[in-house]
Scaffold this motif. Structure first.
Motif, PDB file in Angstrom:
ATOM      1  N   ASP A 127       0.810  -1.213   0.000  1.00 14.43           N
ATOM      2  CA  ASP A 127       0.000   0.000   0.000  1.00 14.43           C
ATOM      3  C   ASP A 127       0.847   1.267   0.000  1.00 14.43           C
ATOM      4  O   ASP A 127       0.361   2.343   0.319  1.00 14.43           O
ATOM      5  CB  ASP A 127      -0.943   0.004   1.207  1.00 14.43           C
ATOM      6  CG  ASP A 127      -0.201  -0.005   2.531  1.00 14.43           C
ATOM      7  OD1 ASP A 127       1.049  -0.014   2.540  1.00 14.43           O
ATOM      8  OD2 ASP A 127      -0.876  -0.002   3.577  1.00 14.43           O
ATOM      9  N   SER A 128       2.119   1.160  -0.345  1.00 11.34           N
ATOM     10  CA  SER A 128       3.068   2.271  -0.388  1.00 11.34           C
ATOM     11  C   SER A 128       3.371   2.868   0.982  1.00 11.34           C
ATOM     12  O   SER A 128       3.939   3.930   1.089  1.00 11.34           O
ATOM     13  CB  SER A 128       2.579   3.381  -1.339  1.00 11.34           C
ATOM     14  OG  SER A 128       2.432   2.863  -2.634  1.00 11.34           O
ATOM     15  N   ASN A 129       2.953   2.177   2.044  1.00 14.02           N
ATOM     16  CA  ASN A 129       3.233   2.628   3.405  1.00 14.02           C
ATOM     17  C   ASN A 129       4.212   1.650   4.031  1.00 14.02           C
ATOM     18  O   ASN A 129       3.811   0.613   4.562  1.00 14.02           O
ATOM     19  CB  ASN A 129       1.942   2.702   4.227  1.00 14.02           C
ATOM     20  CG  ASN A 129       2.184   3.136   5.652  1.00 14.02           C
ATOM     21  OD1 ASN A 129       3.294   3.510   6.020  1.00 14.02           O
ATOM     22  ND2 ASN A 129       1.140   3.100   6.455  1.00 14.02           N
ATOM     23  N   LYS A 130       5.504   1.968   3.987  1.00 10.63           N
ATOM     24  CA  LYS A 130       6.526   1.063   4.512  1.00 10.63           C
ATOM     25  C   LYS A 130       6.403   0.857   6.016  1.00 10.63           C
ATOM     26  O   LYS A 130       6.904  -0.125   6.545  1.00 10.63           O
ATOM     27  CB  LYS A 130       7.919   1.572   4.166  1.00 10.63           C
ATOM     28  CG  LYS A 130       8.228   1.483   2.679  1.00 10.63           C
ATOM     29  CD  LYS A 130       9.645   1.904   2.389  1.00 10.63           C
ATOM     30  CE  LYS A 130       9.903   1.768   0.887  1.00 10.63           C
ATOM     31  NZ  LYS A 130      11.286   1.995   0.545  1.00 10.63           N
ATOM     32  N   ALA A 131       5.713   1.766   6.706  1.00  9.71           N
ATOM     33  CA  ALA A 131       5.580   1.664   8.163  1.00  9.71           C
ATOM     34  C   ALA A 131       4.775   0.438   8.589  1.00  9.71           C
ATOM     35  O   ALA A 131       4.940  -0.043   9.703  1.00  9.71           O
ATOM     36  CB  ALA A 131       4.937   2.928   8.725  1.00  9.71           C
ATOM     37  N   ASP A 132       3.907  -0.073   7.727  1.00  7.04           N
ATOM     38  CA  ASP A 132       3.089  -1.235   8.113  1.00  7.04           C
ATOM     39  C   ASP A 132       3.514  -2.533   7.428  1.00  7.04           C
ATOM     40  O   ASP A 132       2.829  -3.538   7.517  1.00  7.04           O
ATOM     41  CB  ASP A 132       1.606  -0.967   7.877  1.00  7.04           C
ATOM     42  CG  ASP A 132       1.229  -0.851   6.408  1.00  7.04           C
ATOM     43  OD1 ASP A 132       2.085  -1.046   5.530  1.00  7.04           O
ATOM     44  OD2 ASP A 132       0.053  -0.561   6.133  1.00  7.04           O
ATOM     45  N   ASP A 133       4.661  -2.524   6.780  1.00  7.62           N
ATOM     46  CA  ASP A 133       5.101  -3.721   6.053  1.00  7.62           C
ATOM     47  C   ASP A 133       5.338  -4.928   6.963  1.00  7.62           C
ATOM     48  O   ASP A 133       5.142  -6.059   6.544  1.00  7.62           O
ATOM     49  CB  ASP A 133       6.377  -3.449   5.256  1.00  7.62           C
ATOM     50  CG  ASP A 133       6.095  -2.700   3.963  1.00  7.62           C
ATOM     51  OD1 ASP A 133       4.901  -2.506   3.635  1.00  7.62           O
ATOM     52  OD2 ASP A 133       7.060  -2.310   3.289  1.00  7.62           O
ATOM     53  N   PHE A 134       5.762  -4.702   8.193  1.00  6.36           N
ATOM     54  CA  PHE A 134       6.036  -5.810   9.110  1.00  6.36           C
ATOM     55  C   PHE A 134       4.930  -5.954  10.153  1.00  6.36           C
ATOM     56  O   PHE A 134       5.176  -6.454  11.245  1.00  6.36           O
ATOM     57  CB  PHE A 134       7.385  -5.631   9.796  1.00  6.36           C
ATOM     58  CG  PHE A 134       8.563  -5.709   8.850  1.00  6.36           C
ATOM     59  CD1 PHE A 134       8.619  -6.665   7.855  1.00  6.36           C
ATOM     60  CD2 PHE A 134       9.619  -4.833   8.968  1.00  6.36           C
ATOM     61  CE1 PHE A 134       9.696  -6.750   6.996  1.00  6.36           C
ATOM     62  CE2 PHE A 134      10.713  -4.905   8.111  1.00  6.36           C
ATOM     63  CZ  PHE A 134      10.748  -5.869   7.121  1.00  6.36           C
ATOM     64  N   THR A 135       3.712  -5.545   9.825  1.00 11.83           N
ATOM     65  CA  THR A 135       2.590  -5.665  10.751  1.00 11.83           C
ATOM     66  C   THR A 135       1.765  -6.893  10.395  1.00 11.83           C
ATOM     67  O   THR A 135       1.336  -7.061   9.264  1.00 11.83           O
ATOM     68  CB  THR A 135       1.709  -4.401  10.715  1.00 11.83           C
ATOM     69  OG1 THR A 135       2.510  -3.278  11.070  1.00 11.83           O
ATOM     70  CG2 THR A 135       0.542  -4.508  11.673  1.00 11.83           C
ATOM     71  N   VAL A 136       1.572  -7.766  11.383  1.00 10.81           N
ATOM     72  CA  VAL A 136       0.782  -8.984  11.204  1.00 10.81           C
ATOM     73  C   VAL A 136      -0.266  -9.025  12.306  1.00 10.81           C
ATOM     74  O   VAL A 136       0.075  -8.980  13.486  1.00 10.81           O
ATOM     75  CB  VAL A 136       1.680 -10.247  11.257  1.00 10.81           C
ATOM     76  CG1 VAL A 136       0.843 -11.510  11.154  1.00 10.81           C
ATOM     77  CG2 VAL A 136       2.730 -10.208  10.161  1.00 10.81           C
ATOM     78  N   GLN A 137      -1.518  -9.084  11.925  1.00 12.50           N
ATOM     79  CA  GLN A 137      -2.642  -9.125  12.865  1.00 12.50           C
ATOM     80  C   GLN A 137      -2.529  -8.026  13.918  1.00 12.50           C
ATOM     81  O   GLN A 137      -2.736  -8.248  15.102  1.00 12.50           O
ATOM     82  CB  GLN A 137      -2.755 -10.500  13.517  1.00 12.50           C
ATOM     83  CG  GLN A 137      -3.046 -11.589  12.522  1.00 12.50           C
ATOM     84  CD  GLN A 137      -3.100 -12.969  13.137  1.00 12.50           C
ATOM     85  OE1 GLN A 137      -2.666 -13.197  14.267  1.00 12.50           O
ATOM     86  NE2 GLN A 137      -3.643 -13.913  12.392  1.00 12.50           N
ATOM     87  N   GLY A 138      -2.168  -6.825  13.482  1.00 14.06           N
ATOM     88  CA  GLY A 138      -2.100  -5.670  14.369  1.00 14.06           C
ATOM     89  C   GLY A 138      -0.822  -5.536  15.169  1.00 14.06           C
ATOM     90  O   GLY A 138      -0.631  -4.557  15.873  1.00 14.06           O
TER      91      GLY A 138
END
Length: 150
Positions: free
Chosen positions: A74-85
């Motif tokens: 989604d072009s947001n690198k800040a959430d690339d390593f987020t899994v189930q919150g």
């Protein structure tokens, strides 16, 4: 589906010999000097470097629709390593999606000095407050038994 196996003895597709390039339904598999390339008409491409790197590319049609190892795209690198919150470190993310081969168990990469795997972190106080609302249950089973990672 197509089952491909890469071993020290070579490459097989659906249990049979591989002749490059090979086209099966909507998948093309081509063997090159530097990479094994797999292309799908679905808009998913993979390159394997014959060693330890697999590069996956997806078409822009999948933007905002992927998850897992492909992240959210989604072009947001800040959430690339987020899994189930839960936001993970790159090491935790890799360990989470690690796949063992039959007969071979690959150990997790351990935390670096000073790094922790505490998934509760900042949420521990919120959990404690919430669990405190269960009356005398806390006398029977301490909150710490329900909020610590084991």
């Amino acid at each position: 589906g197509v089952v491909m196996a890469v071993t020290k003895d070579g490459l097989t597709v659906n249990g049979g010999a591989f002749n490059s390039p090979m086209k099966m339904r909507s998948v093309t598999i081509a063997e090159g000097c530097e990479y094994l390339e797999i292309d799908s008409k679905l808009g998913i491409s993979m390159k394997y470097d014959w060693g330890d790197t697999l590069m996956v590319t997806v078409h822009d049609n999948y933007k905002g629709s992927t998850c897992g190892m492909c992240a959210s795209y989604d072009s947001n690198k800040a959430d690339d390593f987020t899994v189930q919150g839960y936001t993970m470190t790159a090491r935790q993310f890799g360990n989470n999606y690690k796949v063992n081969n039959p007969g071979e168990n690959c150990p997790d990469v351990p935390p670096a000095k000073g790094e922790t795997d505490d998934k509760c972190g900042n949420q521990r106080n919120t959990c404690t407050n919430y669990l405190s609302s269960f009356g005398n249950c806390n006398q029977l089973v301490p909150i710490s038994d329900r909020s610590e990672e084991h």
